[in-house]
Design an enzyme around this catalytic site. Structure first.
Site, mmCIF file in Angstrom:
data_model
loop_
_atom_site.group_PDB
_atom_site.id
_atom_site.type_symbol
_atom_site.label_atom_id
_atom_site.label_comp_id
_atom_site.label_asym_id
_atom_site.label_seq_id
_atom_site.Cartn_x
_atom_site.Cartn_y
_atom_site.Cartn_z
ATOM 1 N N THR A 13 0.331 -1.316 0.545
ATOM 2 C CA THR A 13 -0.116 -0.336 -0.304
ATOM 3 C C THR A 13 0.836 1.506 0.203
ATOM 4 O O THR A 13 2.002 1.689 0.942
ATOM 5 C CB THR A 13 -1.166 -0.080 1.079
ATOM 6 O OG1 THR A 13 -0.093 -0.111 2.097
ATOM 7 C CG2 THR A 13 -1.641 -1.185 0.892
ATOM 8 N N GLY A 14 0.677 2.278 -0.073
ATOM 9 C CA GLY A 14 1.424 3.405 -0.756
ATOM 10 C C GLY A 14 1.847 3.267 -0.759
ATOM 11 O O GLY A 14 3.415 3.857 -1.204
ATOM 12 N N TYR A 154 1.409 11.486 14.943
ATOM 13 C CA TYR A 154 2.002 10.283 13.603
ATOM 14 C C TYR A 154 3.599 9.532 14.743
ATOM 15 O O TYR A 154 1.949 7.946 14.742
ATOM 16 C CB TYR A 154 2.463 11.141 13.095
ATOM 17 C CG TYR A 154 3.642 10.623 12.394
ATOM 18 C CD1 TYR A 154 3.350 9.587 11.222
ATOM 19 C CD2 TYR A 154 5.324 10.196 12.927
ATOM 20 C CE1 TYR A 154 4.285 8.995 10.638
ATOM 21 C CE2 TYR A 154 6.306 9.352 12.338
ATOM 22 C CZ TYR A 154 5.686 8.562 11.142
ATOM 23 O OH TYR A 154 6.369 7.836 10.131
#
Length: 264
Positions: A13-14, A154
């Site tokens: 992913t990404g 984050y």
């Protein structure tokens, strides 16, 4: 060590740029059929074109879908129903003061960094267990262990990834499926590299000088005293996706350049 993944399907992913792209290339090099992902169709198509050119004869495809949403994940599953290897790399980070981080900011980054991997793993893990082989990797960060004051949201999401990874590894014990997390340090990924380039321009210095200033101010414990490359991180990810890593599971594997100051 010769890592051979022919006959395995890997989803990253990404993966149109950065660590995800380097991982996709490493897995393709090892012979895996690779499915890359990004939100935009044009960017995914270009990444697939470049990778097919770099690895002629390899099975490389791409799916444009926003995996931070349940709807985007369902779109992805419809096009790629099964996988042997899943690398949950999708993630983002924004520099902002805690007091300025809204509820919406918290929920948004949690959807991207945590829930995307939860959704993907929930879909692909059961079939890995049924077939008796599979690899799931979460790309976390040293910020999971050293929570950065300028990116607390984050750091929290990266810690959550470690918890999810370890819990999943416990849940599939003895099945032939491994679940691990990889913990990079400062890396020349797209997000951090762009930020460093902006800092360099603002200060009238080179990007390398900006990176050194960042390390001295924010990560003075770095033992390599430089940013890692995306390939250096991808090398660890490709290894834990391999047959050779069959005894490695439930681990948080550091590729942090020695930033984290404890023995583990």
């Amino acid at each position: 060590m010769n890592i051979e993944l022919k006959g395995r399907t890997a989803i990253i992913t990404g993966s149109t740029a950065g660590i995800g792209r380097a991982t996709a290339e490493g897995l393709a090099r090892a012979g895996a059929s690779v499915v890359i992902n990004g939100r935009g169709e044009a960017r995914v198509d270009e990444a697939v074109r470049q990778m097919r050119q770099a690895f002629p004869g390899s099975d490389i495809s791409g799916i444009a879908a926003d995996l931070s949403t349940a709807e985007g994940a369902e779109t992805f599953f419809a096009q790629a129903p099964e996988a042997d290897i899943l690398v949950n790399n999708l993630g983002t980070a924004v520099l902002r003061d805690f007091a300025d981080t809204t509820d919406e900011d918290w929920l948004s980054i949690f959807q991207i960094n945590v829930m995307s991997g939860v959704r993907m793993t929930r879909h692909y893990l059961p079939n890995m267990v049924r077939q008796g082989w599979g690899r799931v990797v979460f790309v976390s960060s040293e910020s999971a262990l050293n929570i950065p004051k300028e990116m607390i949201d984050y750091g929290v999401t990266k810690t959550a990834q470690l918890a999810v990874s370890r819990g999943l590894a416990e849940s599939v014990a003895g099945t032939g499926v491994t679940v691990n997390a990889v913990v990079p340090g400062p890396t020349r990924s797209e997000i951090l590299s762009n930020w460093m380039a902006g800092q360099a321009k603002d200060q009238g210095i080179t990007q390398e000088e900006a990176e050194q200033a960042f390390l001295k101010a924010a990560r003075p414990t770095s033992l390599i005293q430089r940013f890692a490359t995306t390939d250096e991180v991808a090398n660890m990810i490709v290894y834990v996706c391999s047959e050779q890593a069959s005894a490695t599971t439930g681990a948080a594997l550091r590729v942090d350049g020695g930033v984290v100051r404890f023995v583990a």
